[in-house]
Scaffold this motif. Structure first.
Motif, PDB file in Angstrom:
ATOM      1  N   ASP A 116       0.877  -1.172   0.000  1.00 50.09           N
ATOM      2  CA  ASP A 116       0.000   0.000   0.000  1.00 50.09           C
ATOM      3  C   ASP A 116       0.910   1.217   0.000  1.00 50.09           C
ATOM      4  OD1 ASP A 116      -1.708   2.096   0.449  1.00 50.09           O
ATOM      5  OD2 ASP A 116      -2.597   1.269   2.269  1.00 50.09           O
ATOM      6  N   ARG A 117       0.951   1.916  -1.117  1.00 52.68           N
ATOM      7  CA  ARG A 117       1.818   3.084  -1.246  1.00 52.68           C
ATOM      8  C   ARG A 117       1.079   4.393  -0.976  1.00 52.68           C
ATOM      9  NH1 ARG A 117       6.499   1.767  -4.335  1.00 52.68           N
ATOM     10  NH2 ARG A 117       6.428  -0.388  -5.023  1.00 52.68           N
ATOM     11  N   THR A 118      -0.245   4.338  -0.766  1.00 52.18           N
ATOM     12  CA  THR A 118      -1.014   5.580  -0.669  1.00 52.18           C
ATOM     13  C   THR A 118      -1.348   6.010   0.757  1.00 52.18           C
ATOM     14  OG1 THR A 118      -3.068   4.356  -0.979  1.00 52.18           O
ATOM     15  CG2 THR A 118      -2.027   5.247  -2.945  1.00 52.18           C
ATOM     16  N   SER A 119      -1.589   5.073   1.671  1.00 48.48           N
ATOM     17  CA  SER A 119      -2.032   5.436   3.024  1.00 48.48           C
ATOM     18  C   SER A 119      -1.046   6.333   3.744  1.00 48.48           C
ATOM     19  CB  SER A 119      -2.265   4.179   3.862  1.00 48.48           C
ATOM     20  OG  SER A 119      -3.288   3.406   3.302  1.00 48.48           O
ATOM     21  N   GLU A 120       0.223   6.088   3.603  1.00 44.05           N
ATOM     22  CA  GLU A 120       1.255   6.857   4.303  1.00 44.05           C
ATOM     23  C   GLU A 120       2.129   7.630   3.301  1.00 44.05           C
ATOM     24  OE1 GLU A 120       2.236   6.582   7.785  1.00 44.05           O
ATOM     25  OE2 GLU A 120       0.461   5.414   8.300  1.00 44.05           O
ATOM     26  N   PHE A 121       1.535   7.995   2.171  1.00 40.81           N
ATOM     27  CA  PHE A 121       2.283   8.634   1.085  1.00 40.81           C
ATOM     28  C   PHE A 121       3.060   9.874   1.539  1.00 40.81           C
ATOM     29  CE2 PHE A 121       2.511  11.769  -2.363  1.00 40.81           C
ATOM     30  CZ  PHE A 121       3.284  11.065  -3.278  1.00 40.81           C
ATOM     31  N   LEU A 122       2.411  10.754   2.316  1.00 38.07           N
ATOM     32  CA  LEU A 122       3.066  12.007   2.720  1.00 38.07           C
ATOM     33  C   LEU A 122       4.253  11.781   3.642  1.00 38.07           C
ATOM     34  CD1 LEU A 122      -0.062  14.305   3.218  1.00 38.07           C
ATOM     35  CD2 LEU A 122       1.536  14.254   1.295  1.00 38.07           C
ATOM     36  N   LYS A 123       4.277  10.663   4.350  1.00 38.74           N
ATOM     37  CA  LYS A 123       5.398  10.331   5.233  1.00 38.74           C
ATOM     38  C   LYS A 123       6.481   9.556   4.502  1.00 38.74           C
ATOM     39  CE  LYS A 123       2.572  10.042   9.401  1.00 38.74           C
ATOM     40  NZ  LYS A 123       2.100   9.150  10.468  1.00 38.74           N
ATOM     41  N   GLY A 124       6.203   9.150   3.264  1.00 37.83           N
ATOM     42  CA  GLY A 124       7.173   8.378   2.494  1.00 37.83           C
ATOM     43  C   GLY A 124       7.217   6.912   2.885  1.00 37.83           C
ATOM     44  N   ASN A 125       6.171   6.434   3.537  1.00 42.41           N
ATOM     45  CA  ASN A 125       6.134   5.046   3.988  1.00 42.41           C
ATOM     46  C   ASN A 125       5.380   4.159   3.002  1.00 42.41           C
ATOM     47  OD1 ASN A 125       7.431   5.792   6.349  1.00 42.41           O
ATOM     48  ND2 ASN A 125       5.532   6.000   7.497  1.00 42.41           N
ATOM     49  N   ILE A 126       5.796   2.914   2.941  1.00 42.25           N
ATOM     50  CA  ILE A 126       5.081   1.891   2.182  1.00 42.25           C
ATOM     51  C   ILE A 126       4.689   0.804   3.175  1.00 42.25           C
ATOM     52  CG2 ILE A 126       5.239   0.124   0.379  1.00 42.25           C
ATOM     53  CD1 ILE A 126       7.352   1.876  -0.977  1.00 42.25           C
ATOM     54  N   THR A 127       3.408   0.461   3.196  1.00 38.40           N
ATOM     55  CA  THR A 127       2.928  -0.600   4.077  1.00 38.40           C
ATOM     56  C   THR A 127       2.954  -1.918   3.312  1.00 38.40           C
ATOM     57  OG1 THR A 127       1.490   0.958   5.223  1.00 38.40           O
ATOM     58  CG2 THR A 127       0.989  -1.385   5.491  1.00 38.40           C
ATOM     59  N   ILE A 128       3.536  -2.939   3.935  1.00 35.11           N
ATOM     60  CA  ILE A 128       3.579  -4.272   3.321  1.00 35.11           C
ATOM     61  C   ILE A 128       2.846  -5.227   4.248  1.00 35.11           C
ATOM     62  CG2 ILE A 128       5.038  -6.167   2.533  1.00 35.11           C
ATOM     63  CD1 ILE A 128       7.218  -4.078   2.004  1.00 35.11           C
ATOM     64  N   ARG A 129       1.938  -5.992   3.673  1.00 37.70           N
ATOM     65  CA  ARG A 129       1.169  -6.973   4.437  1.00 37.70           C
ATOM     66  C   ARG A 129       1.462  -8.360   3.874  1.00 37.70           C
ATOM     67  NH1 ARG A 129      -5.361  -6.951   4.783  1.00 37.70           N
ATOM     68  NH2 ARG A 129      -5.197  -8.023   2.802  1.00 37.70           N
ATOM     69  N   ALA A 130       1.767  -9.298   4.776  1.00 32.32           N
ATOM     70  CA  ALA A 130       2.012 -10.682   4.374  1.00 32.32           C
ATOM     71  C   ALA A 130       0.828 -11.529   4.810  1.00 32.32           C
ATOM     72  CB  ALA A 130       3.295 -11.202   5.014  1.00 32.32           C
ATOM     73  N   ILE A 131       0.343 -12.362   3.903  1.00 29.99           N
ATOM     74  CA  ILE A 131      -0.796 -13.233   4.177  1.00 29.99           C
ATOM     75  C   ILE A 131      -0.368 -14.670   3.895  1.00 29.99           C
ATOM     76  CG2 ILE A 131      -3.168 -13.804   3.567  1.00 29.99           C
ATOM     77  CD1 ILE A 131      -3.327 -10.866   2.460  1.00 29.99           C
ATOM     78  N   LEU A 132      -0.600 -15.547   4.866  1.00 28.84           N
ATOM     79  CA  LEU A 132      -0.297 -16.960   4.701  1.00 28.84           C
ATOM     80  C   LEU A 132      -1.559 -17.754   5.020  1.00 28.84           C
ATOM     81  CD1 LEU A 132       1.691 -19.264   4.172  1.00 28.84           C
ATOM     82  CD2 LEU A 132       2.294 -19.193   6.585  1.00 28.84           C
ATOM     83  N   PRO A 133      -2.247 -18.248   4.007  1.00 26.11           N
ATOM     84  CA  PRO A 133      -3.465 -19.027   4.266  1.00 26.11           C
ATOM     85  C   PRO A 133      -3.122 -20.350   4.968  1.00 26.11           C
ATOM     86  CG  PRO A 133      -3.369 -18.297   1.966  1.00 26.11           C
ATOM     87  CD  PRO A 133      -2.028 -18.051   2.581  1.00 26.11           C
ATOM     88  N   CYS A 134      -3.662 -20.519   6.174  1.00 31.89           N
ATOM     89  CA  CYS A 134      -3.380 -21.724   6.937  1.00 31.89           C
ATOM     90  C   CYS A 134      -4.476 -21.957   7.963  1.00 31.89           C
ATOM     91  CB  CYS A 134      -2.026 -21.642   7.628  1.00 31.89           C
ATOM     92  SG  CYS A 134      -1.941 -20.388   8.914  1.00 31.89           S
ATOM     93  N   ASP A 135      -4.466 -23.115   8.543  1.00 33.40           N
ATOM     94  CA  ASP A 135      -5.380 -23.437   9.624  1.00 33.40           C
ATOM     95  C   ASP A 135      -4.737 -24.547  10.441  1.00 33.40           C
ATOM     96  OD1 ASP A 135      -7.560 -23.317  11.287  1.00 33.40           O
ATOM     97  OD2 ASP A 135      -9.028 -23.856   9.761  1.00 33.40           O
ATOM     98  N   ILE A 136      -5.284 -24.799  11.623  1.00 31.85           N
ATOM     99  CA  ILE A 136      -4.779 -25.891  12.444  1.00 31.85           C
ATOM    100  C   ILE A 136      -5.924 -26.820  12.798  1.00 31.85           C
ATOM    101  CG2 ILE A 136      -2.971 -24.428  13.434  1.00 31.85           C
ATOM    102  CD1 ILE A 136      -4.568 -24.733  16.108  1.00 31.85           C
ATOM    103  N   ALA A 137      -5.544 -28.036  13.114  1.00 31.90           N
ATOM    104  CA  ALA A 137      -6.505 -29.018  13.609  1.00 31.90           C
ATOM    105  C   ALA A 137      -5.799 -29.818  14.695  1.00 31.90           C
ATOM    106  CB  ALA A 137      -6.963 -29.941  12.482  1.00 31.90           C
ATOM    107  N   ILE A 138      -6.574 -30.295  15.627  1.00 24.21           N
ATOM    108  CA  ILE A 138      -6.021 -31.116  16.706  1.00 24.21           C
ATOM    109  C   ILE A 138      -6.466 -32.549  16.440  1.00 24.21           C
ATOM    110  CG2 ILE A 138      -6.012 -31.522  19.182  1.00 24.21           C
ATOM    111  CD1 ILE A 138      -6.610 -28.481  19.466  1.00 24.21           C
ATOM    112  N   ARG A 139      -5.477 -33.404  16.191  1.00 25.23           N
ATOM    113  CA  ARG A 139      -5.768 -34.797  15.870  1.00 25.23           C
ATOM    114  C   ARG A 139      -6.470 -35.511  17.019  1.00 25.23           C
ATOM    115  NH1 ARG A 139      -1.676 -37.547  12.599  1.00 25.23           N
ATOM    116  NH2 ARG A 139      -0.358 -36.000  13.576  1.00 25.23           N
ATOM    117  N   ARG A 140      -6.012 -35.231  18.226  1.00 20.21           N
ATOM    118  CA  ARG A 140      -6.551 -35.901  19.401  1.00 20.21           C
ATOM    119  C   ARG A 140      -6.625 -34.887  20.544  1.00 20.21           C
ATOM    120  NH1 ARG A 140      -3.946 -40.490  22.987  1.00 20.21           N
ATOM    121  NH2 ARG A 140      -5.852 -41.267  23.894  1.00 20.21           N
ATOM    122  N   PRO A 141      -7.811 -34.366  20.868  1.00 20.61           N
ATOM    123  CA  PRO A 141      -7.927 -33.331  21.900  1.00 20.61           C
ATOM    124  C   PRO A 141      -7.356 -33.746  23.262  1.00 20.61           C
ATOM    125  CG  PRO A 141      -9.952 -33.453  20.638  1.00 20.61           C
ATOM    126  CD  PRO A 141      -9.099 -34.616  20.204  1.00 20.61           C
TER     127      PRO A 141
END
Length: 146
Positions: A116-141
């Protein structure tokens, strides 16, 4: 959405104890796992960093000079079992269990990066977001107690 996690997962034992935890509380978690016939595999503890610091200064008993948490890094132990600290564990909570029974699934094309280059444009900042699609399961509670 965020994965459910171990704490609050259906059928995972949620033990109550008063902070700070003492040896009886620690052994109590081990007993819950043993009662479920799940005291096997890669048994280990996970705690919040602040609780780790407390456990390092909490004596097993009066006069022995032995503390609940011993060692550091890869050699950390809590009542003889491997112990880890993580900022992902809520403050004051202890998790004990067979970590081989925690399944982590990933899907998609791996880590997605968005900029995202626009939200913090005046400060010269670039926001980077990392997304990792994942989930967990418990085999045996029965393999986990918190």
């Amino acid at each position: 959405t965020e994965p459910q996690g171990i704490i609050g997962a259906p059928d995972v034992s949620d033990t109550t104890y008063t902070a700070p935890a003492d040896l009886a509380d620690i052994v109590g978690l081990e007993g819950v796992i043993a009662d479920g016939n799940a005291d096997m595999g890669r048994l280990a503890y996970a705690v919040a960093p602040s609780l780790m610091a407390t456990l390092k200064t909490t004596a097993v008993d009066s006069g022995s000079g032995i503390f609940l948490w011993s060692g550091s890094g890869e050699n950390s132990r809590l009542n003889g079992y491997r112990a880890y600290n993580s900022g992902n564990v809520p403050t004051g909570r202890i998790l004990f269990g067979n970590w081989e029974d925690l399944i982590i699934g990933f899907w998609g094309g791996g880590v997605e990066l968005e900029t995202d280059r626009t939200s913090e444009f005046l400060k010269g900042n670039i926001t980077i977001r990392a997304i990792l699609p994942c989930d967990i399961a418990i085999r045996r509670p029965a393999s986990f107690a918190t």
